[in-house]
Design an enzyme around this catalytic site. Structure first.
Site, mmCIF file in Angstrom:
data_model
loop_
_atom_site.group_PDB
_atom_site.id
_atom_site.type_symbol
_atom_site.label_atom_id
_atom_site.label_comp_id
_atom_site.label_asym_id
_atom_site.label_seq_id
_atom_site.Cartn_x
_atom_site.Cartn_y
_atom_site.Cartn_z
ATOM 1 N N SER A 208 91.485 53.564 31.421
ATOM 2 C CA SER A 208 92.323 52.513 31.874
ATOM 3 C C SER A 208 92.880 52.757 33.556
ATOM 4 O O SER A 208 92.098 53.529 34.135
ATOM 5 C CB SER A 208 93.642 52.425 31.208
ATOM 6 O OG SER A 208 94.234 51.302 31.363
ATOM 7 N N ASN A 209 93.673 51.820 33.945
ATOM 8 C CA ASN A 209 94.086 52.108 35.350
ATOM 9 C C ASN A 209 95.518 52.052 35.461
ATOM 10 O O ASN A 209 96.279 51.456 34.357
ATOM 11 C CB ASN A 209 93.230 51.107 36.234
ATOM 12 C CG ASN A 209 93.621 49.710 35.844
ATOM 13 O OD1 ASN A 209 94.513 49.079 35.670
ATOM 14 N ND2 ASN A 209 92.380 48.893 35.240
ATOM 15 N N ARG A 210 96.047 51.948 36.885
ATOM 16 C CA ARG A 210 97.585 51.934 36.990
ATOM 17 C C ARG A 210 98.331 50.558 37.086
ATOM 18 O O ARG A 210 99.388 50.547 37.354
ATOM 19 C CB ARG A 210 97.560 52.743 38.292
ATOM 20 C CG ARG A 210 97.490 54.295 38.435
ATOM 21 C CD ARG A 210 97.757 54.951 39.634
ATOM 22 N NE ARG A 210 99.065 54.484 40.112
ATOM 23 C CZ ARG A 210 99.113 54.526 41.432
ATOM 24 N NH1 ARG A 210 98.287 55.045 42.158
ATOM 25 N NH2 ARG A 210 100.439 54.474 42.010
ATOM 26 N N SER A 211 97.501 49.516 36.853
ATOM 27 C CA SER A 211 98.119 48.281 36.923
ATOM 28 C C SER A 211 99.357 48.392 36.063
ATOM 29 O O SER A 211 99.173 48.730 35.196
ATOM 30 C CB SER A 211 97.049 46.927 36.614
ATOM 31 O OG SER A 211 97.810 45.946 36.531
ATOM 32 N N ALA A 275 93.837 43.696 36.281
ATOM 33 C CA ALA A 275 92.719 44.743 36.714
ATOM 34 C C ALA A 275 92.065 45.160 35.534
ATOM 35 O O ALA A 275 92.255 46.013 34.722
ATOM 36 C CB ALA A 275 93.643 46.097 36.983
#
Ligand code: CTP
Length: 409
Positions: A208-211, A275
């Site tokens: 995943s990512n930091r959004s 994102a």
């Protein structure tokens, strides 16, 4: 909306409360249905009977009022009834209580239960208005998207001159109408995506990512405030659904794509603030990969670019993309604008710590195929969202005037 705008006027205890009677009248003349709530101190400045007669409805006073006959709590039903909450006059005490989330009387419990637009008209002595502690509370409220009107400079109750007079009822009325969102989005459907996507590795792990989803949620809130029907397609985030927004929760990029394919054809505007993960595993592992099995081989395949898909799913809608960049912001934004076939591209620099990911404020530049980019300097995400929404509406209207639907790209 089809019915008159419902305004709850919250009155706190200051000499300016005598002007609230005129405010009620003005709001009614502007077609609003008005109800009033007064704090204990306010009742000393303006009699509840005056407001009751003017508004044609009982005035909510002081303490927690309990439930009505049907077993529903009055502060909850009143918060659900109102379209706009207008605090006039808003004293230093009321503003401080709201900033802290204190809920110790009818007005503050209702305010806390209310999810819609709030307009507040401060009124107090200039000595109080300029105190740092109060400035902090006011900044907090504005940062949450509440709209301040005034105070104005003039003669104060003490006879001195200074900043602290409540804004005139006429101006407050105009602000209430603006806050209710007659900003070109009535009758429109807006689809917003927000947050990250999660691409599973096994049953317990994912990519995943930091959004945080905050920018997308703020955009959905601003569109709903503007009178649109809003569908928010949200990745896994820990955020409350904004007022009057329909929410569709998804986890993976493919699920987000399915939701968009289903929903986007109804949209006049699609804003891709999510994102979306660029890659997923070709094949996820069953159960939980054990450490003794050694590092798993992450065989990644590309996810579809949902923005590119939107050109087919929502050919007539205004399509807005986002770009999180950490270097050549302008060059990358311009490349994506063309490559993704979008009408506007909102770019921000995620290498900066004071904006973007996980921060409540953002600073962006909006690029379009022709014309100069538009720069929005750093401001709270909700305020930025409102400004962006205004730009999107202008662009939508410009396109509709200049290009017939059938000929639009
Ligand atoms: N986007 C999308 N589908 C994807 C990836 C991105 O719809 N699979 C959208 C995002 O929602 C955003 C825009 O494309 O509106 C730009 O996202 P970004 O991550 O900056 O673009 P990428 O194409 O992934 O480019 P890069 O990773 O090379 O910067």
């Amino acid at each position: 909306m089809g019915r008159s705008l419902r305004v709850l006027v919250g009155v706190s205890g200051g000499i300016a409360a005598f002007k609230t009677a005129e405010l009620v009248r003005r709001l009614q003349e502007a077609g609003c249905e008005v109800r009033c709530s007064v704090t204990r101190a306010a009742a000393a400045f303006v009699t509840p009977l005056t407001l009751e007669v003017l508004s044609g409805a009982p005035v909510y006073q002081e303490e927690y009022l309990g439930a009505n006959g049907s077993g529903q709590e009055l502060h909850i039903t009143t918060a659900a009834w109102a379209d706009v909450l207008c605090l006039a006059p808003a004293t230093a005490n009321l503003l401080s209580r709201l900033a802290l989330g204190l809920a110790d009387d009818f007005l503050t419990t209702t305010a806390l239960a209310f999810g819609g637009p709030v307009v507040f008209a401060p009124a107090m002595h200039s000595e109080m208005w300029t105190k740092e502690v109060l400035r902090g509370h006011v900044a907090t409220l504005e940062g949450r998207g509440m709209r301040r009107i005034g105070p104005e400079v003039g003669r104060l109750a003490s006879g001195e001159r200074g900043a602290g007079r409540m804004a005139e009822p006429e101006r407050i009325t105009a602000e209430v109408l603006a806050a209710s969102g007659s900003r070109g989005l009535e009758g429109r459907t807006v689809v917003v995506t927000a947050g990250p996507t999660r691409e599973p590795i096994d049953d317990v792990r994912f990519l995943s990512n930091r959004s945080s989803g905050r920018m997308g949620f703020a955009l959905a809130a601003a569109a709903a405030e503007g009178g649109a029907r809003v569908v928010l397609v949200a990745g896994p985030v820990d955020l409350a659904t904004p007022w009057r927004v329909e929410r569709v929760d998804v986890t993976t990029a493919l699920e987000m794509g399915e939701a968009l394919e289903r929903l986007a054809s109804e949209a006049d505007l699609v804003v891709m603030a999510a994102a979306v993960a660029d890659y997923r595993l070709a094949k996820t592992f069953p159960g939980k990969v054990k450490r003794h099995q050694g590092p798993p081989d992450l065989d990644l395949v590309e996810n579809p670019d949902l923005l590119v898909g939107l050109a087919e799913w929502a050919p007539d809608a205004l399509r807005v993309g986002f770009a999180a960049e950490s270097g050549e912001v302008e060059a990358e934004a311009r490349r994506k604008l063309v490559a993704k076939g979008v009408h506007l591209l909102v770019a921000n620099d995620v290498s900066r710590r004071d904006i973007g990911f996980d921060v409540d404020a953002n600073e962006v530049t909006v690029f379009r195929p022709t014309g100069e980019p538009v720069f929005f300097e750093r401001r709270p995400k909700l305020l930025l969202a409102r400004d962006l929404m205004d730009l999107f509406v202008t662009e939508m209207e410009r396109r509709e005037q200049t290009t017939p639907a059938a000929a639009r790209p």
